[in-house]
Design a protein around this motif. Structure first.
Motif, short mmCIF file in Angstrom:
data_model
loop_
_atom_site.label_atom_id
_atom_site.label_comp_id
_atom_site.label_asym_id
_atom_site.label_seq_id
_atom_site.Cartn_x
_atom_site.Cartn_y
_atom_site.Cartn_z
N GLN A 58 0.86 -1.19 0.00
CA GLN A 58 0.00 0.00 0.00
C GLN A 58 0.89 1.23 0.00
O GLN A 58 1.78 1.37 0.84
CB GLN A 58 -0.91 0.01 1.24
N LEU A 60 2.42 4.84 0.58
CA LEU A 60 2.34 5.85 1.62
C LEU A 60 1.63 7.08 1.07
O LEU A 60 1.53 7.28 -0.14
CB LEU A 60 3.74 6.21 2.12
N GLN A 61 1.14 7.90 2.00
CA GLN A 61 0.39 9.07 1.54
C GLN A 61 1.25 9.94 0.63
O GLN A 61 2.47 10.06 0.81
CB GLN A 61 -0.13 9.85 2.74
N PRO A 62 0.62 10.56 -0.37
CA PRO A 62 1.39 11.22 -1.44
C PRO A 62 2.22 12.42 -1.00
O PRO A 62 3.14 12.82 -1.72
CB PRO A 62 0.30 11.64 -2.44
N ASP A 63 1.92 13.03 0.16
CA ASP A 63 2.71 14.21 0.56
C ASP A 63 3.97 13.83 1.32
O ASP A 63 4.65 14.69 1.88
CB ASP A 63 1.86 15.18 1.39
N HIS A 360 3.45 8.00 8.40
CA HIS A 360 2.21 7.58 7.74
C HIS A 360 1.27 6.88 8.74
O HIS A 360 0.06 7.14 8.75
CB HIS A 360 2.53 6.65 6.57
N ASN A 364 -2.38 8.42 9.90
CA ASN A 364 -3.55 7.66 9.42
C ASN A 364 -4.09 6.69 10.47
O ASN A 364 -5.01 5.94 10.17
CB ASN A 364 -3.19 6.89 8.15
#
Length: 684
Positions: A58, A60-63, A360, A364
């Motif tokens: 999965q 990681l968040q895009p930022d 992350h 989250n």
């Protein structure tokens, strides 16, 4: 029908249950032994790594972005890296690109030429919030060294959390450090915050946990907890002060953030470490930009007063919008770096990627949850109980099937729970319990199987052919052997006038006559697949179609009855009259129907049949005259439909006898007589 075999079965079940629980207790006891416990932990960790590595990845968040110092960067820009000019240029570039947060995974311990320029760039308006790392030297001993005097200015109340007794006591849990290595004073003064970058590999060298709080004692500042750089950056991003954390070692770090407030609960162990939920590894590193690429971006930006939406860099098109508001992690990813460690998802992973996964997870609320402490003993005892319960009640093949279902079933469930909800269920000790319990119970059953077979053999071998005995022993799980309603045919034969014979004949002669008679009768019964079941004085009871299945038990029983009559006639002619001046005559009764068959007896084990149809056969025998064979209506009907050849070749006729009342019976019965050819040689 309870007897020794039933008691043996109960004892076997109890012992199987005890062995299953013993296996569970043995593994749980070993779990808390130092060396054995360490080995079991390594095995459990290996299964955890496998679950983590096989889980669908999965992103990681895009930022979250990575900038790495590669081998090429070290070779092409050694002076820029050593003087820290490179880092100054990168900070300037990130400022123009609109980066929100910059985390360094490089400790700047000694002063360098560009420290002042770096500090200035970090302090400029619009510059990313920059976090610098420090490094603890960790030992198991309680620390006594103090912070470097020239850098006391860096340790302020906002950068540590006072250690309180409710967190675990004065010498309670937590990783305790002996010495701290801080960045230069110039850089610390300009940084937004500081944080630790320590990692602690497990006993097998694999990094699974990330320390979020490290305990350090300074004579001037006392005993305090210092956050990791990842935790510090996340708290600032969420607007949470370090002093607002609620810390319980071995449980969680909790805080509220947002409007309305939402509670974040970070599970930690007794050392203050978070089990890292590695959502992405090498792909995150490969997706990052090298320092050399960022320097090419800096040169391109120098030629443009505005930041273009796209830049052509090294034959690739770079979307500059990905940097706006992003968190950039900058560290060494060179192959020879000492900051590359084995992890569950990659055996050569730069630790900068670990920090990205930590950030992350916290943002989250995506954590790995260890099963509660009671889960392992509870599951282990349950599996021991189930294995002991079922292995003691089912056969070997079913036991293997049970184990073959439970073992992969539980493993599959543990994998699914981890993949779906990131819950780490223990598998090694429970599964070893199933294996050990199965082995112990199997050995116990094998040891007792000979005893069980001896009991069965004793119940049959005196009166049954060896072939039939072996067939029975091969089918010990057949319900017919242990009590079942079954359609059978029963044969009774009895000597007529036996009392008079014994009065007129010497005991020795009576014994000899009976021996000859029994021998011939048993041969006839066995020849047609029957089992001589009881010897009651001069009477014999034989069963057909139990426990051994026969295609035509009625015909077999009638053939045996006729053969016995013919054998007795031959015995009279050839032995009894010449030797003893005596002769015997027998009456026979045959009947078919449902009966309860199985092993009975407490002190004396035997296989027998019970029911009205058996009693009818006995009454028919009692009504039969010398040399006569009487059969019941059900037997007669079966012969008419399934044994026509037997009736045509062996019997002159089947004569119907008017309905009679048998002794001990209230209703009248239709009875038939088998009128056989009076020969002295039995048919084969």
């Amino acid at each position: 029908m309870a007897g020794p075999l039933d008691r043996r079965a109960v004892a076997t079940r109890r012992m199987s249950l005890a062995l299953g629980l013993f296996a569970a207790g043995a593994w749980l006891a070993l779990r808390f032994q130092p060396q054995a416990g360490e080995l079991l932990t390594l095995m459990e960790d290996a299964t955890y790594d496998l679950r983590m590595a096989t889980r669908p990845p999965q992103r990681l968040q895009p930022d979250l972005l990575l900038t790495g110092l590669t081998d090429y960067d070290h070779d092409s820009m050694p002076d820029e890296i050593e003087s820290r000019q490179l880092y100054y240029d990168l900070i300037e570039t990130f400022t123009r690109l609109g980066v929100s947060t910059l985390l360094f995974d490089v400790v700047f311990i000694s002063e360098r030429d560009f420290d002042g320029m770096m500090a200035l760039a970090m302090s400029n308006a619009g510059a990313p919030a920059t976090y610098l790392p420090y490094h603890f030297y960790i030992t198991q001993q309680y620390p006594s060294a103090e912070v470097n005097n020239q850098r006391k200015i860096a340790i302020t109340q906002d950068w540590f959390l006072p250690y309180r007794a409710e967190m675990g006591g004065e010498f309670g849990p937590g990783i305790q450090a002996q010495e701290i290595k801080l960045p230069t004073e110039t850089l610390m003064a300009a940084a937004r915050g500081l944080g630790a970058i320590n990692v602690r590999p497990a006993g097998d060298g694999v990094v699974r946990d990330a320390p979020l709080l490290i305990r350090f004692h300074d004579p001037r500042l006392g005993d305090n907890l210092y956050p990791s750089i990842s935790l510090r950056a996340v708290l600032d991003r969420l607007g949470v002060r370090l002093r607002d954390l609620r810390v319980r070692f071995g449980d969680a770090i909790e805080f509220e953030s947002g409007t309305p407030p939402v509670t974040t609960r970070i599970p930690i162990n007794e050392h203050g470490e978070m089990l890292v939920n590695f959502r992405e590894g090498r792909t995150f590193t490969e997706r990052g930009l090298s320092a050399g690429t960022l320097m090419a971006v800096a040169r391109a930006l120098a030629r443009s007063p505005e930041v273009p939406p796209r830049l052509e860099i090294d034959t690739r098109t770079l979307d500059t919008s990905i940097f706006r508001g992003a968190t950039v992690l900058l560290g060494d990813i060179a192959v020879g770096s000492t900051d590359i460690r084995p992890t569950p998802i990659d055996r050569h992973l730069p630790m900068i990627t670990l920090h990205a996964n930590v950030i992350h997870s916290i943002l989250n609320r995506d954590f790995v949850h260890r099963a509660p402490a009671w889960a392992e003993p509870a599951v282990t005892l349950l599996i021991g109980l189930l294995s002991g319960f079922y292995f003691g009640r089912i056969g070997y093949m079913r036991s293997f099937i049970f184990a073959a279902v439970v073992l992969p079933g539980y493993l599959g469930a543990a994998w699914l729970v981890f993949w779906r909800w990131s819950v780490w269920l223990p598998v090694v000790v429970p599964m070893l319990t199933l294996v050990l319990g199965g082995i112990l119970i199997l050995v116990y059953h094998l040891v007792n199987e000979d005893k069980r077979r001896a009991v069965i053999r004793a119940a049959f071998e005196k009166y049954t052919s060896p072939e039939v005995v072996e067939e029975i022993l091969q089918n010990l799980d057949d319900p017919a052997l242990w009590g079942q309603k079954r359609h059978i045919t029963t044969l009774f034969v009895d000597i007529r006038g036996f009392t008079t014979l014994t009065e007129r004949t010497s005991p020795e002669a009576v014994v000899a006559i009976l021996s000859e008679y029994y021998h011939l009768a048993v041969q006839a019964i066995q020849r047609h697949g029957g089992i001589p079941n009881k010897f009651i004085g001069d009477a014999i009871m034989a069963l057909f179609n139990a426990p051994r299945t026969l295609p035509h038990p009625e015909e077999a029983a009638c053939r045996a009855a006729v053969d016995i009559q013919l054998a007795v006639a031959r015995l009279n002619a050839e032995v009894l009259r010449p030797r003893f001046d005596r002769e015997i005559h027998v009456g026979a009764g045959v009947n078919s129907g449902e009966a309860i068959v199985g092993i009975v007896g407490r002190d004396r084990i035997e296989y027998t049949a019970l029911g009205d149809e058996v009693n009818v056969a006995a009454r028919l025998q009692a009504n039969a005259g010398p040399g006569q064979v009487l059969i019941g209506e059900s037997t007669h009907d079966a012969l008419r439909t399934g044994a026509k050849e037997f009736l045509q070749t062996s019997i002159h006729e089947v004569r119907h006898i008017p309905e009679i009342v048998l002794k001990g019976m209230s209703r009248r019965f239709s009875v038939y007589e088998l009128c056989y050819e009076r020969r002295t040689q039995p048919r084969a």
